[in-house]
Enzyme design. Structure first.
Site, PDB file in Angstrom:
ATOM      1  CB  CYS A  19     -24.560 -34.912  42.661  1.00 48.00           C
ATOM      2  SG  CYS A  19     -25.451 -33.524  43.389  1.00 48.00           S
TER       3      CYS A  19
ATOM      4  CG  HIS B  93     -34.176 -31.159  50.732  1.00 46.87           C
ATOM      5  ND1 HIS B  93     -35.048 -30.779  49.747  1.00 46.87           N
ATOM      6  CD2 HIS B  93     -32.991 -30.587  50.421  1.00 46.87           C
ATOM      7  CE1 HIS B  93     -34.404 -30.017  48.866  1.00 46.87           C
ATOM      8  NE2 HIS B  93     -33.162 -29.877  49.256  1.00 46.87           N
TER       9      HIS B  93
ATOM     10  CB  SER C 197     -23.887 -31.361  54.566  1.00 48.70           C
ATOM     11  OG  SER C 197     -23.371 -31.819  53.356  1.00 48.70           O
TER      12      SER C 197
ATOM     13  CG  ASP D 161     -24.296 -32.029  50.059  1.00 47.10           C
ATOM     14  OD1 ASP D 161     -24.744 -32.005  48.910  1.00 47.10           O
ATOM     15  OD2 ASP D 161     -24.999 -31.770  51.049  1.00 47.10           O
ATOM     16  CG  ASN D 162     -22.539 -28.933  46.726  1.00 43.29           C
ATOM     17  OD1 ASN D 162     -22.837 -29.296  47.859  1.00 43.29           O
ATOM     18  ND2 ASN D 162     -22.650 -27.690  46.332  1.00 43.29           N
TER      19      ASN D 162
ATOM     20  CE  LYS E  30     -24.079 -28.391  51.195  1.00 44.38           C
ATOM     21  NZ  LYS E  30     -24.491 -28.258  49.788  1.00 44.38           N
TER      22      LYS E  30
ATOM     23  CD  GLU F  97     -27.080 -28.308  53.685  1.00 43.83           C
ATOM     24  OE1 GLU F  97     -26.767 -27.879  54.801  1.00 43.83           O
ATOM     25  OE2 GLU F  97     -26.770 -29.440  53.286  1.00 43.83           O
TER      26      GLU F  97
ATOM     27  CG  ASN G 259     -22.664 -24.498  49.012  1.00 44.72           C
ATOM     28  OD1 ASN G 259     -23.062 -25.641  48.802  1.00 44.72           O
ATOM     29  ND2 ASN G 259     -21.988 -23.805  48.102  1.00 44.72           N
TER      30      ASN G 259
ATOM     31  CG  ASP H 114     -31.286 -26.795  51.382  1.00 47.80           C
ATOM     32  OD1 ASP H 114     -30.908 -26.174  50.379  1.00 47.80           O
ATOM     33  OD2 ASP H 114     -31.225 -28.038  51.466  1.00 47.80           O
TER      34      ASP H 114
ATOM     35  CD  GLN I  79     -26.884 -25.929  57.850  1.00 45.47           C
ATOM     36  OE1 GLN I  79     -26.934 -25.070  58.732  1.00 45.47           O
ATOM     37  NE2 GLN I  79     -27.303 -25.690  56.626  1.00 45.47           N
TER      38      GLN I  79
ATOM     39  CB  SER J 139     -37.210 -33.039  49.038  1.00 37.79           C
ATOM     40  OG  SER J 139     -37.567 -32.033  49.965  1.00 37.79           O
TER      41      SER J 139
ATOM     42  CG  HIS K 271     -32.302 -24.974  45.866  1.00 39.09           C
ATOM     43  ND1 HIS K 271     -32.151 -25.881  46.894  1.00 39.09           N
ATOM     44  CD2 HIS K 271     -33.311 -24.145  46.232  1.00 39.09           C
ATOM     45  CE1 HIS K 271     -33.018 -25.597  47.850  1.00 39.09           C
ATOM     46  NE2 HIS K 271     -33.721 -24.547  47.484  1.00 39.09           N
TER      47      HIS K 271
ATOM     48  CG  HIS L  94     -26.529 -35.968  48.496  1.00 34.88           C
ATOM     49  ND1 HIS L  94     -26.947 -36.077  47.191  1.00 34.88           N
ATOM     50  CD2 HIS L  94     -25.972 -34.743  48.615  1.00 34.88           C
ATOM     51  CE1 HIS L  94     -26.632 -34.968  46.550  1.00 34.88           C
ATOM     52  NE2 HIS L  94     -26.061 -34.136  47.386  1.00 34.88           N
TER      53      HIS L  94
ATOM     54  CB  SER M  49     -39.744 -30.106  53.210  1.00 32.08           C
ATOM     55  OG  SER M  49     -38.762 -30.573  52.298  1.00 32.08           O
TER      56      SER M  49
HETATM   57  P1  NAI Z   1     -21.573 -24.146  40.939  1.00 34.45           P
HETATM   58  O1  NAI Z   1     -21.628 -22.664  40.865  1.00 34.45           O
HETATM   59  O2  NAI Z   1     -20.349 -24.816  41.458  1.00 34.45           O
HETATM   60  O3  NAI Z   1     -21.857 -24.786  39.492  1.00 34.45           O
HETATM   61  C1  NAI Z   1     -22.788 -24.320  38.580  1.00 34.45           C
HETATM   62  C2  NAI Z   1     -22.105 -24.336  37.209  1.00 34.45           C
HETATM   63  O4  NAI Z   1     -23.075 -24.069  36.194  1.00 34.45           O
HETATM   64  C3  NAI Z   1     -21.026 -23.262  37.086  1.00 34.45           C
HETATM   65  O5  NAI Z   1     -19.780 -23.850  36.724  1.00 34.45           O
HETATM   66  C4  NAI Z   1     -21.547 -22.334  35.990  1.00 34.45           C
HETATM   67  O6  NAI Z   1     -20.521 -21.784  35.196  1.00 34.45           O
HETATM   68  C5  NAI Z   1     -22.455 -23.259  35.202  1.00 34.45           C
HETATM   69  N1  NAI Z   1     -23.507 -22.571  34.428  1.00 34.45           N
HETATM   70  C6  NAI Z   1     -24.224 -21.466  34.753  1.00 34.45           C
HETATM   71  N2  NAI Z   1     -25.102 -21.150  33.784  1.00 34.45           N
HETATM   72  C7  NAI Z   1     -24.937 -22.079  32.804  1.00 34.45           C
HETATM   73  C8  NAI Z   1     -25.568 -22.314  31.549  1.00 34.45           C
HETATM   74  N3  NAI Z   1     -26.505 -21.501  31.097  1.00 34.45           N
HETATM   75  N4  NAI Z   1     -25.152 -23.387  30.823  1.00 34.45           N
HETATM   76  C9  NAI Z   1     -24.183 -24.218  31.262  1.00 34.45           C
HETATM   77  N5  NAI Z   1     -23.548 -24.039  32.445  1.00 34.45           N
HETATM   78  C10 NAI Z   1     -23.936 -22.998  33.210  1.00 34.45           C
HETATM   79  O7  NAI Z   1     -22.832 -24.583  41.808  1.00 34.45           O
HETATM   80  P2  NAI Z   1     -23.073 -26.034  42.457  1.00 34.45           P
HETATM   81  O8  NAI Z   1     -22.572 -26.040  43.851  1.00 34.45           O
HETATM   82  O9  NAI Z   1     -22.632 -27.052  41.492  1.00 34.45           O
HETATM   83  O10 NAI Z   1     -24.674 -26.028  42.589  1.00 34.45           O
HETATM   84  C11 NAI Z   1     -25.513 -26.043  41.446  1.00 34.45           C
HETATM   85  C12 NAI Z   1     -26.975 -26.082  41.889  1.00 34.45           C
HETATM   86  O11 NAI Z   1     -27.234 -27.303  42.575  1.00 34.45           O
HETATM   87  C13 NAI Z   1     -27.367 -24.998  42.885  1.00 34.45           C
HETATM   88  O12 NAI Z   1     -28.691 -24.613  42.633  1.00 34.45           O
HETATM   89  C14 NAI Z   1     -27.281 -25.703  44.229  1.00 34.45           C
HETATM   90  O13 NAI Z   1     -28.032 -25.047  45.203  1.00 34.45           O
HETATM   91  C15 NAI Z   1     -27.800 -27.065  43.864  1.00 34.45           C
HETATM   92  N6  NAI Z   1     -27.421 -28.183  44.719  1.00 34.45           N
HETATM   93  C16 NAI Z   1     -28.217 -29.306  44.617  1.00 34.45           C
HETATM   94  C17 NAI Z   1     -27.936 -30.433  45.348  1.00 34.45           C
HETATM   95  C18 NAI Z   1     -28.833 -31.614  45.247  1.00 34.45           C
HETATM   96  O14 NAI Z   1     -28.695 -32.547  46.043  1.00 34.45           O
HETATM   97  N7  NAI Z   1     -29.757 -31.678  44.328  1.00 34.45           N
HETATM   98  C19 NAI Z   1     -26.771 -30.507  46.231  1.00 34.45           C
HETATM   99  C20 NAI Z   1     -25.971 -29.300  46.237  1.00 34.45           C
HETATM  100  C21 NAI Z   1     -26.292 -28.204  45.490  1.00 34.45           C
END
Ligand code: NAI
Length: 462
Positions: A227, A53, A391, A222-223, A218, A188, A213, A128, A395, A81, A333, A383, A76
């Protein structure tokens, strides 16, 4: 030489620079690395392709990599983003960047390709979500004669396939040459890390990868705390809706889900959670959230947010049942958590950039944020700098590790050692006035650590 960047408006550079100056005061980890390594330049000779991003915080990351001696080209990793003033400031500073907020999918892959075009070729990737790694590895497989994506399943796959074909026609053998020159990648996010482990399992990862990650500093910051600040920011900037009193459903209670639920709760919403993992479901319940089935609340909730990194979580049958003017968005993501493709033949009214109102067959309308792409970066500015500093300090340490010690690694996915994780945290304490207690030698001996740390065993979960 013709201009080596694509940005919306280079005239935004001065505004970008002012915001960059402010961000630097909130990114103590990156600034400390500049002070520590600015003279020795451990990244000299590294030609890093960045696919992440293009925000103000990323601009501070880019300038840190450059201060440490790297050559950098940037794209990006998401079409919505980019902060155009950040991109302009970086381009004006002489680093090639290819990113415009609202670029098309075709442009997305074209810009990523452009970010690989160093005169002497790229030798490092900072990724990322894994797009830069995917591009090179898929292209190399195509050059080896494999029919990589025989029937594209999505617009995304169609766009990457078209770009690979274009590059193959322009420069035969380019993907294989580039793949062989890459020393490694630092990744990332959760979704990109999944892709890397999957590639490694299939024997398709030819170089070492550092999973940034899963540094504690991180994903547990960050996550989660990122958020917690940026989810509600995105919803508010998009809709100006009153959140207090509303019912919000957060799908997924991993790190991003925990931060997102806390964000909505902090705004006064009544938050419900859906989960598939009994551990995370139990955590959500014991944090005080009702854990429900989406089907049971889909007709009564006001706000829906997906945080799972999984596909088809909010499906067309759910959206058909939603109340009039329900708000639907994703902070994971990729854009396949919500079945946006199945809404294409409905009536869309664009309200403003990255906010659409879609009419369902019942006559009810839903408000869809960022076309289902991550809304905290599409509808707001992602963020805050402070958490991104943690984070991005990881990196930079990962890039130094691969660039300077790459030969010590086999192809595979690795995590930075705990003493570096603790170092990243330590670099962020002073800025917020944290006073750290020092262990006495006898206390350290008693709990089996050293006075300087690491303070926890590898299996500790924080
Ligand atoms: P995580 O693996 O810790 O959490 C995902 C959760 O979703 C898990 O607990 C899993 O059991 C649950 N899950 C899976 N399928 C499901 C369903 N059908 N219904 C309900 N729950 C379900 O992963 P994390 O780190 O929380 O990341 C989640 C996503 O967010 C990833 O795609 C990551 O790349 C992205 N991300 C986005 C950020 C942003 O700023 N927008 C920042 C960091 C990560």
């Amino acid at each position: 030489m013709s201009q080596d960047y694509v940005v919306k408006d280079i005239g935004l550079a001065e505004f970008g620079r002012k915001e960059l100056d402010i961000a630097e005061t909130e990114m103590p980890g990156l600034m400390a690395l500049r002070a520590e390594y600015g003279d020795s330049k451990p990244l000299a000779g590294a030609r890093i392709v960045g696919s992440l991003h293009m925000t103000i915080q990323t601009a501070v990351l880019i300038e840190t990599l450059v201060a440490l001696g790297a050559d950098v080209r940037w794209a990006s990793c998401n079409i919505f983003s980019t902060q155009d003033h950040a991109a302009a400031a970086i381009a004006a500073g002489g680093t090639p960047v290819f990113a415009i907020k609202g670029q098309t999918l075709e442009e997305h892959w074209d810009y990523l390709d452009k970010s690989f075009q160093f005169p002497d070729g790229a030798n490092m990737i900072l990724d990322d979500g894994g797009d830069a790694t995917l591009y090179v590895l898929l292209g190399a497989r195509a050059e080896a004669g494999e029919d990589i994506i025989a029937v594209p399943q999505s617009e995304e796959e169609e766009a990457i396939k078209a770009q690979i074909k274009k590059r193959m026609a322009q420069s035969p053998g380019w993907f294989t040459k580039t793949r062989d020159a890459i020393k490694g990648v630092s990744e990332e996010t959760t979704t990109g890390v999944h892709r890397l482990y999957d590639l490694h399992k299939k024997g398709q990862l030819p170089f070492p990868a550092i999973n940034v990650n899963d540094s504690v500093t991180k994903s547990k910051f960050d996550n989660k705390y990122g958020c917690k600040e940026s989810l509600v920011d995105g919803i508010r900037r998009a809709t100006d809706t009153m959140l207090a009193g509303k019912v919000a459903v957060v799908c997924g209670y991993g790190d991003v889900g925990k931060g997102s639920a806390a964000s909505l709760q902090g705004a006064g919403a009544r938050v419900k959670v859906t989960e598939v993992d009994p551990i995370c479901a139990l955590q959500a319940a014991m944090d005080g959230f009702e854990v429900v089935l989406l089907e049971d609340v889909v007709g009564s909730a006001d706000v829906f947010v997906t945080t799972t990194g999984n596909k088809d979580v909010i499906r067309i049958e759910h959206m058909r049942e939603m109340k009039d003017m329900a708000i639907v968005g994703n902070i994971g993501h990729f854009d396949n958590e919500i079945q946006v493709a199945s809404l294409k033949n409905h009536k869309w009214t664009n309200i403003k950039e990255q906010v659409d109102m879609i009419e369902m067959p019942s006559g009810n309308r839903i408000i869809l944020l960022s076309e289902g792409r991550l809304l905290n970066l599409g509808n707001a500015t992602g963020h805050p700098s402070f958490v991104m500093s943690a984070s991005f300090t990881n990196q930079v340490l990962a890039q130094i590790e691969i660039w300077t010690k790459g030969e010590e690694y086999q192809p595979g996915v690795f995590i930075l050692p705990k003493h570096l994780d603790e170092k990243v945290a330590r670099l962020h304490l002073k800025r917020i006035g944290v006073k750290l207690t020092e262990l006495k030698k006898e206390q350290a001996d008693y709990i089996g650590v050293t006075v300087e740390g690491p303070f926890k065993p590898e299996h500790y979960r924080y």
